[in-house]
Design an enzyme around this catalytic site. Structure first.
Site, short mmCIF file in Angstrom:
data_model
loop_
_atom_site.label_atom_id
_atom_site.label_comp_id
_atom_site.label_asym_id
_atom_site.label_seq_id
_atom_site.Cartn_x
_atom_site.Cartn_y
_atom_site.Cartn_z
CE LYS A 54 -7.29 27.17 16.76
NZ LYS A 54 -8.68 26.97 16.35
CD GLN A 98 -11.35 24.64 16.22
OE1 GLN A 98 -10.63 25.37 16.89
NE2 GLN A 98 -11.19 24.47 14.93
CG ASP A 121 -12.01 32.56 16.03
OD1 ASP A 121 -10.93 32.41 15.43
OD2 ASP A 121 -12.68 31.62 16.49
N1 GUN Z 1 -12.27 26.04 12.53
C1 GUN Z 1 -11.43 26.12 11.48
N2 GUN Z 1 -10.81 27.32 11.48
C2 GUN Z 1 -11.26 27.99 12.55
C3 GUN Z 1 -10.97 29.28 13.08
O1 GUN Z 1 -10.18 30.07 12.56
N3 GUN Z 1 -11.65 29.61 14.22
C4 GUN Z 1 -12.54 28.78 14.80
N4 GUN Z 1 -13.16 29.21 15.89
N5 GUN Z 1 -12.82 27.58 14.33
C5 GUN Z 1 -12.18 27.19 13.20
#
Ligand code: GUN
Length: 296
Positions: A54, A98, A121
């Site tokens: 990311k 996350q 998100d």
């Molecule tokens: N962990 C796995 N996929 C995601 C996601 O799309 N967003 C977040 N915040 N954590 C994750």
């Protein structure tokens, strides 16, 4: 029929390049740099890889990236205090915590402490409610990516029969809401659905997000249907590790009109849509026009 393969890697590269173009214009015309803050608590190895990806993708499109890595023992109060600072920081337009969080932290409480306008998100209860009532929301990245691919494939989705297999808050439910928003006739099916194969056979659009390797077989697919496989399952076959989707690819590709492969289908779209959401959040925060084609 042999299905058209929807190349998610190429699609995601196009989305990232569109985002980069918008970011460059924003900088030039308004002096703004969209910023994304990613918070990682603990040392989960998979999460560390996601967060690193990311970070580099954010920088590649010209955005600012703020990484916050906290120890596994971080208290809820400490995490909430950090989110409070990020909520108040005008350089931060998007915040992503996350998941999964260490067990002593309440994920719902933490996610709902994010300013909904910065919730890239789309997990905050306000965004869930806005999406559910057809209002302007921040939309979860994976379903948004699926929607972009479906619109690209079909143009208008109005009147199509869509079946979403899976009812998670992250994919299944928001995906169903988005398809409804585009005037599909939507069925949400799941592992307990009776006659699941028969339900799937009705679908012009079949979205698989159940997390069961190769569960959906070719003879569950309506000839010519578009199949979007959200599953990412690690299995061992012939003694070798393999990544497979929720759809049995070979048999489904022989029947479908179009299909996303695993890997290289939906997967790459998730980060591309995270960047799109960060750009959208920045535009909304400053009362600027939203980027076309990058929102629901
Ligand atoms: N962990 C796995 N996929 C995601 C996601 O799309 N967003 C977040 N915040 N954590 C994750």
């Amino acid at each position: 029929m042999t299905a058209k393969v929807i190349d998610g890697k190429a699609f995601a590269a196009r989305v990232r390049s569109q985002v980069a173009g918008h970011v460059a214009r924003l900088k030039e015309e308004s002096g703004l740099t969209p910023g994304l803050a990613v918070v990682l608590v603990g040392e989960d190895p998979a999460s560390q890889v996601y967060v690193r990806n990311k970070h580099s993708s954010t920088l590649e499109v010209g955005m600012a990236s703020f990484e916050h890595r906290l120890p596994a023992e971080t208290t809820e109060a400490e995490l909430l205090a950090l989110i409070g600072r990020l909520n108040a920081d005008p350089a931060v337009h998007g915040i992503l915590v996350q998941l999964p969080l260490p067990r002593h932290l309440d994920s719902d409480l933490v996610i709902n402490s994010i300013n909904p306008a910065k919730d890239v998100d789309g997990f905050h209860i306000s965004n869930v409610g806005l999406l559910g009532t057809g209002q302007k929301a921040m939309v979860p990245c994976t379903p948004l990516g699926c929607l972009m691919m479906l619109r690209d494939q079909h143009g208008s989705l109005a009147g199509l029969d869509a079946v979403v297999v899976g009812r998670s808050n992250i994919v299944g439910k928001p995906m169903a809401q988005l398809l409804l928003g585009d005037s599909c006739t939507v069925t949400i099916a799941h592992s307990r659905t009776r006659d699941l194969a028969e339900v799937c056979r009705r679908a012009d659009i079949l979205v698989a997000a159940v997390g069961r390797p190769e569960m959906i077989l070719g003879d569950w697919v309506k000839p010519g249907a578009t199949v979007i496989d959200v599953g990412i399952n690690r299995i061992t076959r012939d003694g070798k590790p393999r990544l497979v989707g929720d759809v049995h690819y070979a048999s489904a590709a022989a029947v479908a009109g179009a299909i996303t492969p695993v890997p290289g289908g939906v997967g790459p779209m998730t980060i591309a849509c995270l960047l799109a959401n960060t750009l959208t959040a920045c535009c909304r925060a400053h009362g600027l026009a939203e980027p076309e084609g990058l929102t629901a």
